[in-house]
Design a protein around this motif. Structure first.
Motif, PDB file in Angstrom:
ATOM      1  N   LEU A   1     -38.519   2.610 -13.485  1.00  0.00           N
ATOM      2  CA  LEU A   1     -37.351   1.754 -13.272  1.00  0.00           C
ATOM      3  C   LEU A   1     -36.852   1.800 -11.831  1.00  0.00           C
ATOM      4  O   LEU A   1     -35.661   1.898 -11.560  1.00  0.00           O
ATOM      5  N   GLY A   2     -37.792   1.746 -10.890  1.00  0.00           N
ATOM      6  CA  GLY A   2     -37.445   1.703  -9.477  1.00  0.00           C
ATOM      7  C   GLY A   2     -37.328   3.056  -8.800  1.00  0.00           C
ATOM      8  O   GLY A   2     -37.058   3.124  -7.607  1.00  0.00           O
ATOM      9  N   THR A   3     -37.518   4.125  -9.538  1.00  0.00           N
ATOM     10  CA  THR A   3     -37.431   5.475  -8.986  1.00  0.00           C
ATOM     11  C   THR A   3     -38.792   6.139  -9.080  1.00  0.00           C
ATOM     12  O   THR A   3     -39.416   6.131 -10.137  1.00  0.00           O
ATOM     13  N   ASN A   4     -39.254   6.691  -7.965  1.00  0.00           N
ATOM     14  CA  ASN A   4     -40.555   7.362  -7.948  1.00  0.00           C
ATOM     15  C   ASN A   4     -40.441   8.789  -8.457  1.00  0.00           C
ATOM     16  O   ASN A   4     -39.574   9.544  -8.023  1.00  0.00           O
ATOM     17  N   TYR A   5     -41.314   9.112  -9.378  1.00  0.00           N
ATOM     18  CA  TYR A   5     -41.437  10.462  -9.919  1.00  0.00           C
ATOM     19  C   TYR A   5     -42.804  11.007  -9.542  1.00  0.00           C
ATOM     20  O   TYR A   5     -43.786  10.260  -9.549  1.00  0.00           O
ATOM     21  N   LYS A   6     -42.862  12.292  -9.259  1.00  0.00           N
ATOM     22  CA  LYS A   6     -44.142  12.964  -9.034  1.00  0.00           C
ATOM     23  C   LYS A   6     -44.554  13.626 -10.335  1.00  0.00           C
ATOM     24  O   LYS A   6     -43.734  14.260 -11.010  1.00  0.00           O
ATOM     25  N   ILE A   7     -45.835  13.475 -10.681  1.00  0.00           N
ATOM     26  CA  ILE A   7     -46.377  14.106 -11.882  1.00  0.00           C
ATOM     27  C   ILE A   7     -47.260  15.261 -11.440  1.00  0.00           C
ATOM     28  O   ILE A   7     -48.154  15.088 -10.614  1.00  0.00           O
ATOM     29  N   HIS A   8     -46.978  16.429 -11.997  1.00  0.00           N
ATOM     30  CA  HIS A   8     -47.718  17.638 -11.658  1.00  0.00           C
ATOM     31  C   HIS A   8     -48.363  18.207 -12.921  1.00  0.00           C
ATOM     32  O   HIS A   8     -47.657  18.469 -13.901  1.00  0.00           O
TER      33      HIS A   8
ATOM     34  N   GLY B   1     -41.706  27.876 -23.709  1.00  0.00           N
ATOM     35  CA  GLY B   1     -42.271  27.292 -24.915  1.00  0.00           C
ATOM     36  C   GLY B   1     -42.560  25.798 -24.833  1.00  0.00           C
ATOM     37  O   GLY B   1     -43.096  25.225 -25.767  1.00  0.00           O
ATOM     38  N   ALA B   2     -42.198  25.150 -23.742  1.00  0.00           N
ATOM     39  CA  ALA B   2     -42.396  23.701 -23.610  1.00  0.00           C
ATOM     40  C   ALA B   2     -43.784  23.390 -23.045  1.00  0.00           C
ATOM     41  O   ALA B   2     -44.347  24.170 -22.290  1.00  0.00           O
ATOM     42  N   GLY B   3     -44.308  22.252 -23.416  1.00  0.00           N
ATOM     43  CA  GLY B   3     -45.574  21.780 -22.867  1.00  0.00           C
ATOM     44  C   GLY B   3     -45.384  20.932 -21.628  1.00  0.00           C
ATOM     45  O   GLY B   3     -46.316  20.698 -20.868  1.00  0.00           O
ATOM     46  N   GLY B   4     -44.155  20.466 -21.420  1.00  0.00           N
ATOM     47  CA  GLY B   4     -43.855  19.640 -20.266  1.00  0.00           C
ATOM     48  C   GLY B   4     -42.370  19.642 -19.982  1.00  0.00           C
ATOM     49  O   GLY B   4     -41.565  20.019 -20.837  1.00  0.00           O
ATOM     50  N   LEU B   5     -42.032  19.198 -18.785  1.00  0.00           N
ATOM     51  CA  LEU B   5     -40.629  19.120 -18.376  1.00  0.00           C
ATOM     52  C   LEU B   5     -40.421  17.898 -17.500  1.00  0.00           C
ATOM     53  O   LEU B   5     -41.263  17.589 -16.654  1.00  0.00           O
ATOM     54  N   CYS B   6     -39.310  17.227 -17.707  1.00  0.00           N
ATOM     55  CA  CYS B   6     -38.901  16.143 -16.819  1.00  0.00           C
ATOM     56  C   CYS B   6     -37.654  16.614 -16.089  1.00  0.00           C
ATOM     57  O   CYS B   6     -36.616  16.826 -16.706  1.00  0.00           O
ATOM     58  N   ASN B   7     -37.779  16.791 -14.790  1.00  0.00           N
ATOM     59  CA  ASN B   7     -36.645  17.207 -13.963  1.00  0.00           C
ATOM     60  C   ASN B   7     -36.100  15.953 -13.287  1.00  0.00           C
ATOM     61  O   ASN B   7     -36.615  15.517 -12.265  1.00  0.00           O
ATOM     62  N   ARG B   8     -35.083  15.362 -13.898  1.00  0.00           N
ATOM     63  CA  ARG B   8     -34.578  14.069 -13.417  1.00  0.00           C
ATOM     64  C   ARG B   8     -33.902  14.160 -12.066  1.00  0.00           C
ATOM     65  O   ARG B   8     -33.843  13.179 -11.339  1.00  0.00           O
ATOM     66  N   TYR B   9     -33.375  15.313 -11.716  1.00  0.00           N
ATOM     67  CA  TYR B   9     -32.685  15.431 -10.431  1.00  0.00           C
ATOM     68  C   TYR B   9     -33.664  15.550  -9.272  1.00  0.00           C
ATOM     69  O   TYR B   9     -33.428  14.999  -8.200  1.00  0.00           O
ATOM     70  N   ASP B  10     -34.754  16.266  -9.478  1.00  0.00           N
ATOM     71  CA  ASP B  10     -35.791  16.372  -8.440  1.00  0.00           C
ATOM     72  C   ASP B  10     -36.834  15.266  -8.579  1.00  0.00           C
ATOM     73  O   ASP B  10     -37.702  15.120  -7.726  1.00  0.00           O
TER      74      ASP B  10
ATOM     75  N   SER C   1     -33.538   8.618 -18.858  1.00  0.00           N
ATOM     76  CA  SER C   1     -32.666   9.116 -17.796  1.00  0.00           C
ATOM     77  C   SER C   1     -32.374   8.024 -16.766  1.00  0.00           C
ATOM     78  O   SER C   1     -31.216   7.765 -16.424  1.00  0.00           O
ATOM     79  N   GLU C   2     -33.421   7.383 -16.266  1.00  0.00           N
ATOM     80  CA  GLU C   2     -33.244   6.363 -15.221  1.00  0.00           C
ATOM     81  C   GLU C   2     -32.501   5.136 -15.728  1.00  0.00           C
ATOM     82  O   GLU C   2     -31.847   4.450 -14.946  1.00  0.00           O
ATOM     83  N   SER C   3     -32.577   4.862 -17.018  1.00  0.00           N
ATOM     84  CA  SER C   3     -31.869   3.703 -17.571  1.00  0.00           C
ATOM     85  C   SER C   3     -30.378   3.993 -17.740  1.00  0.00           C
ATOM     86  O   SER C   3     -29.591   3.077 -17.966  1.00  0.00           O
ATOM     87  N   GLY C   4     -30.005   5.267 -17.647  1.00  0.00           N
ATOM     88  CA  GLY C   4     -28.612   5.649 -17.842  1.00  0.00           C
ATOM     89  C   GLY C   4     -28.288   6.046 -19.270  1.00  0.00           C
ATOM     90  O   GLY C   4     -27.193   6.514 -19.555  1.00  0.00           O
TER      91      GLY C   4
END
Length: 115
Positions: A6-13, A28-37, A73-76
């Motif tokens: 939605l117009g914001t670039n995210y890096k996938i690691h 215990g998580a398989g993944g994480l989305c850090n919306r601030y970074d 997150s990006e949609s609000g």
């Protein structure tokens, strides 16, 4: 890898372990989305009970899940659905439903020509 959400670039690691500063959050998580970074971390599946193809599918499932978190997150919707953590837009079951069903929904849209 980068992706535009939605117009914001995210890096996938794709990582073996989460960075130290996220270890506690990702316990215990398989993944994480850090919306601030604006980072998505996918812990590479190492399950010895799976074939290489199974591990690859697992990684893709987790990636879809974290991308859905980023979209909400990006949609609000994550921030505005409720004033406390645990709103429907952050609910893991809801995010899983979208992540699991989206390829099927996409295929249906493709079949009927409504994309």
């Amino acid at each position: 890898m980068k992706v535009n959400i939605l117009g914001t670039n995210y890096k996938i690691h794709f990582v073996d372990e989460f960075p130290n500063y996220l270890e506690e959050v990702g316990e215990g998580a398989g993944g994480l989305c850090n919306r601030y970074d604006r980072d998505i971390f996918i812990k590479k599946c190492k399950d010895k009970d799976m074939t290489a193809m199974g591990r690859k599918r697992c990684d893709k499932d987790v990636l879809r899940h974290e991308i859905i978190h980023a979209y909400l997150s990006e949609s609000g919707l994550s921030a505005n659905a409720s004033h406390c953590y645990g709103s429907w837009a952050e609910n893991e079951e809801m995010v899983d439903w979208f992540a699991i069903q989206s390829p099927k929904i996409y295929q249906t849209f493709k079949e009927v020509g409504c994309l």
